[in-house]
Design a protein around this motif. Structure first.
Motif, PDB file in Angstrom:
ATOM      1  N   LEU A 194     -43.019  -0.280 -31.446  1.00  0.00           N
ATOM      2  CA  LEU A 194     -42.564   0.398 -30.155  1.00  0.00           C
ATOM      3  C   LEU A 194     -42.292   2.017 -30.553  1.00  0.00           C
ATOM      4  O   LEU A 194     -41.416   2.199 -31.163  1.00  0.00           O
ATOM      5  CB  LEU A 194     -41.417  -0.130 -29.472  1.00  0.00           C
ATOM      6  CG  LEU A 194     -40.838   0.566 -28.130  1.00  0.00           C
ATOM      7  CD1 LEU A 194     -41.963   0.648 -27.055  1.00  0.00           C
ATOM      8  CD2 LEU A 194     -39.385  -0.059 -27.761  1.00  0.00           C
ATOM      9  N   GLY A 196     -41.751   5.847 -28.937  1.00  0.00           N
ATOM     10  CA  GLY A 196     -41.124   6.572 -27.401  1.00  0.00           C
ATOM     11  C   GLY A 196     -42.016   7.661 -26.976  1.00  0.00           C
ATOM     12  O   GLY A 196     -43.165   7.775 -27.616  1.00  0.00           O
ATOM     13  N   PRO A 197     -41.486   8.151 -26.014  1.00  0.00           N
ATOM     14  CA  PRO A 197     -42.372   9.395 -25.220  1.00  0.00           C
ATOM     15  C   PRO A 197     -42.119  10.723 -26.011  1.00  0.00           C
ATOM     16  O   PRO A 197     -41.272  10.600 -26.902  1.00  0.00           O
ATOM     17  CB  PRO A 197     -42.050   9.259 -23.846  1.00  0.00           C
ATOM     18  CG  PRO A 197     -40.397   8.758 -23.897  1.00  0.00           C
ATOM     19  CD  PRO A 197     -40.709   7.898 -25.029  1.00  0.00           C
ATOM     20  N   GLU A 198     -42.871  11.778 -25.724  1.00  0.00           N
ATOM     21  CA  GLU A 198     -42.461  13.031 -26.383  1.00  0.00           C
ATOM     22  C   GLU A 198     -41.213  13.363 -26.290  1.00  0.00           C
ATOM     23  O   GLU A 198     -40.696  14.002 -27.303  1.00  0.00           O
ATOM     24  CB  GLU A 198     -43.480  14.041 -25.497  1.00  0.00           C
ATOM     25  CG  GLU A 198     -44.894  14.229 -25.904  1.00  0.00           C
ATOM     26  CD  GLU A 198     -45.724  14.824 -24.877  1.00  0.00           C
ATOM     27  OE1 GLU A 198     -45.302  15.758 -24.425  1.00  0.00           O
ATOM     28  OE2 GLU A 198     -46.944  14.451 -24.739  1.00  0.00           O
ATOM     29  N   SER A 219     -37.367   3.839 -39.362  1.00  0.00           N
ATOM     30  CA  SER A 219     -37.711   5.272 -39.569  1.00  0.00           C
ATOM     31  C   SER A 219     -38.927   5.633 -40.073  1.00  0.00           C
ATOM     32  O   SER A 219     -39.278   4.848 -41.077  1.00  0.00           O
ATOM     33  CB  SER A 219     -36.582   5.902 -40.475  1.00  0.00           C
ATOM     34  OG  SER A 219     -36.892   7.084 -40.978  1.00  0.00           O
ATOM     35  N   ARG A 223     -39.034  13.726 -40.949  1.00  0.00           N
ATOM     36  CA  ARG A 223     -39.417  14.633 -39.886  1.00  0.00           C
ATOM     37  C   ARG A 223     -39.669  13.991 -38.449  1.00  0.00           C
ATOM     38  O   ARG A 223     -40.170  12.839 -38.491  1.00  0.00           O
ATOM     39  CB  ARG A 223     -40.799  15.489 -40.173  1.00  0.00           C
ATOM     40  CG  ARG A 223     -40.725  16.424 -41.517  1.00  0.00           C
ATOM     41  CD  ARG A 223     -41.977  16.498 -42.109  1.00  0.00           C
ATOM     42  NE  ARG A 223     -42.521  15.435 -42.752  1.00  0.00           N
ATOM     43  CZ  ARG A 223     -42.338  14.995 -44.143  1.00  0.00           C
ATOM     44  NH1 ARG A 223     -41.175  15.814 -44.657  1.00  0.00           N
ATOM     45  NH2 ARG A 223     -42.785  13.911 -44.595  1.00  0.00           N
ATOM     46  N   LEU A 225     -42.014  13.198 -35.530  1.00  0.00           N
ATOM     47  CA  LEU A 225     -43.202  13.183 -35.417  1.00  0.00           C
ATOM     48  C   LEU A 225     -43.470  13.363 -33.806  1.00  0.00           C
ATOM     49  O   LEU A 225     -42.920  12.759 -33.118  1.00  0.00           O
ATOM     50  CB  LEU A 225     -43.829  11.958 -35.827  1.00  0.00           C
ATOM     51  CG  LEU A 225     -43.616  11.659 -37.484  1.00  0.00           C
ATOM     52  CD1 LEU A 225     -44.332  10.235 -37.850  1.00  0.00           C
ATOM     53  CD2 LEU A 225     -44.283  12.670 -38.326  1.00  0.00           C
TER      54      LEU A 225
HETATM   55  N1  SAM Z   1     -37.725  14.385 -28.436  1.00  0.00           N
HETATM   56  C1  SAM Z   1     -37.226  13.478 -29.725  1.00  0.00           C
HETATM   57  C2  SAM Z   1     -36.464  14.308 -30.250  1.00  0.00           C
HETATM   58  O1  SAM Z   1     -36.269  15.494 -30.371  1.00  0.00           O
HETATM   59  O2  SAM Z   1     -35.551  13.554 -30.919  1.00  0.00           O
HETATM   60  C3  SAM Z   1     -38.544  13.227 -30.401  1.00  0.00           C
HETATM   61  C4  SAM Z   1     -39.481  12.180 -29.603  1.00  0.00           C
HETATM   62  S1  SAM Z   1     -40.666  11.749 -30.992  1.00  0.00           S
HETATM   63  C5  SAM Z   1     -41.664  13.243 -30.416  1.00  0.00           C
HETATM   64  C6  SAM Z   1     -41.693  10.695 -30.347  1.00  0.00           C
HETATM   65  C7  SAM Z   1     -41.294   9.149 -30.591  1.00  0.00           C
HETATM   66  O3  SAM Z   1     -42.013   8.941 -31.734  1.00  0.00           O
HETATM   67  C8  SAM Z   1     -40.008   8.991 -30.832  1.00  0.00           C
HETATM   68  O4  SAM Z   1     -39.328   8.264 -29.626  1.00  0.00           O
HETATM   69  C9  SAM Z   1     -40.104   7.762 -31.877  1.00  0.00           C
HETATM   70  O5  SAM Z   1     -40.483   6.381 -31.363  1.00  0.00           O
HETATM   71  C10 SAM Z   1     -41.154   8.285 -32.754  1.00  0.00           C
HETATM   72  N2  SAM Z   1     -40.650   9.087 -33.812  1.00  0.00           N
HETATM   73  C11 SAM Z   1     -41.047  10.479 -33.996  1.00  0.00           C
HETATM   74  N3  SAM Z   1     -40.587  10.659 -35.466  1.00  0.00           N
HETATM   75  C12 SAM Z   1     -39.840   9.571 -35.831  1.00  0.00           C
HETATM   76  C13 SAM Z   1     -39.235   9.440 -37.192  1.00  0.00           C
HETATM   77  N4  SAM Z   1     -39.370  10.210 -38.019  1.00  0.00           N
HETATM   78  N5  SAM Z   1     -38.851   8.003 -37.305  1.00  0.00           N
HETATM   79  C14 SAM Z   1     -39.003   7.244 -36.172  1.00  0.00           C
HETATM   80  N6  SAM Z   1     -39.647   7.121 -35.153  1.00  0.00           N
HETATM   81  C15 SAM Z   1     -40.059   8.691 -34.950  1.00  0.00           C
END
Ligand code: SAM
Length: 253
Positions: A194, A196-198, A219, A223, A225
């Protein structure tokens, strides 16, 4: 539009058809597919190509009749049995259209068995065009050699997604707030990743997901992503650690 496969090199054109395939079957094409084979690839009567129907593997066929707007294909023999792909599903919050298209194309290439759009509080896409996503998945399957298409589920809200899921399937929740490193967490067996969104999940959503049965926060490194990068990185990590990356492309069945 169907793609000519880039792998293996110099392979035959490869096409998904909705007609059930079998030795001696005839496949009538019109519209886009006939135009693509006849006018773009310029296949003439007698030319060979590969077909798959999403169920019975892959078949060698020959152009039996090439008309201006129609084409008849004759199926000769099976070239591959249906492949077994890892039972890994990818749930994602739809993002902007181009990025969602890209996610679906690449997730199909990576071997996701099922794709599930999930609407979360911060999901910005209001509408998901399933027919468009299916067409993208078909094109990607034609290109990468899959014989099974990924199923694409109707979009559901996160609440319904959590309430309706099979509790036996491990829910790997990509949590940018921290979790077990993906390479340690992923185990062979039915899996649901699963993403998540942006804007990420809200605190309430994160709590609800973490409380779900068999939920494992993972995780994807230090970084943050982008959502589409996270989805494909997680899927690639799963395939490497617990999926089928032990097989090479010429051995996949
Ligand atoms: N707006 C959030 C923030 O700044 O904390 C970032 C959301 S990220 C762009 C979108 C999704 O990608 C997250 O909800 C998560 O599911 C996943 N994601 C991105 N980087 C991740 C990481 N390093 N570890 C686990 N999940 C990650």
């Amino acid at each position: 539009m169907p793609a000519t496969p880039a792998w293996p090199p110099k392979s035959l054109p490869r096409l998904f058809v909705r007609t059930p395939l079998g030795e001696g079957a005839r496949v009538e094409l019109d519209g886009g597919q006939a135009n693509y084979l006849g006018n773009v690839l310029r296949l003439k009567t007698g030319a060979e190509l590969l077909l798959f129907d999403g169920q019975s593997g892959e078949w060698l066929a020959r152009v039996a009749d090439a008309g201006r707007k129609r084409m008849t294909l004759a199926v000769e023999r099976r070239t591959r049995a249906p492949e077994t792909i890892p039972d890994v599903w990818l749930a994602f919050a739809p993002i902007k259209r181009a990025q969602t298209d890209w996610l679906v194309e690449k997730a199909t290439e990576l071997g996701a068995a099922r794709l599930l759009p999930v609407m979360t509080r911060r999901t910005i896409a209001e509408r998901v065009r399933l027919d468009r996503l299916e067409a993208i998945a078909i094109e990607a399957a034609e290109q990468c050699g899959r014989t099974l298409l990924p199923g694409i589920a109707e979009p559901v809200t996160l609440d319904r997604f959590l309430a309706g899921r099979d509790a036996e399937r491990i829910l790997y929740f990509a949590d940018e707030g921290g979790g077990e490193p993906a390479r340690v967490a992923f185990k062979p067996g039915p899996a649901l990743i699963l993403i998540g969104p942006e804007g990420g999940f809200s605190e309430e959503e994160r709590a609800a997901i973490r409380a779900a049965a068999k939920a494992v926060p993972i995780s994807l490194g230090p970084r943050i992503l982008r959502a589409e990068t996270a989805a494909l990185a997680a899927l690639a990590a799963y395939m490497a650690v617990a999926g089928d990356w032990g097989l090479s492309a010429d051995k996949a069945e």
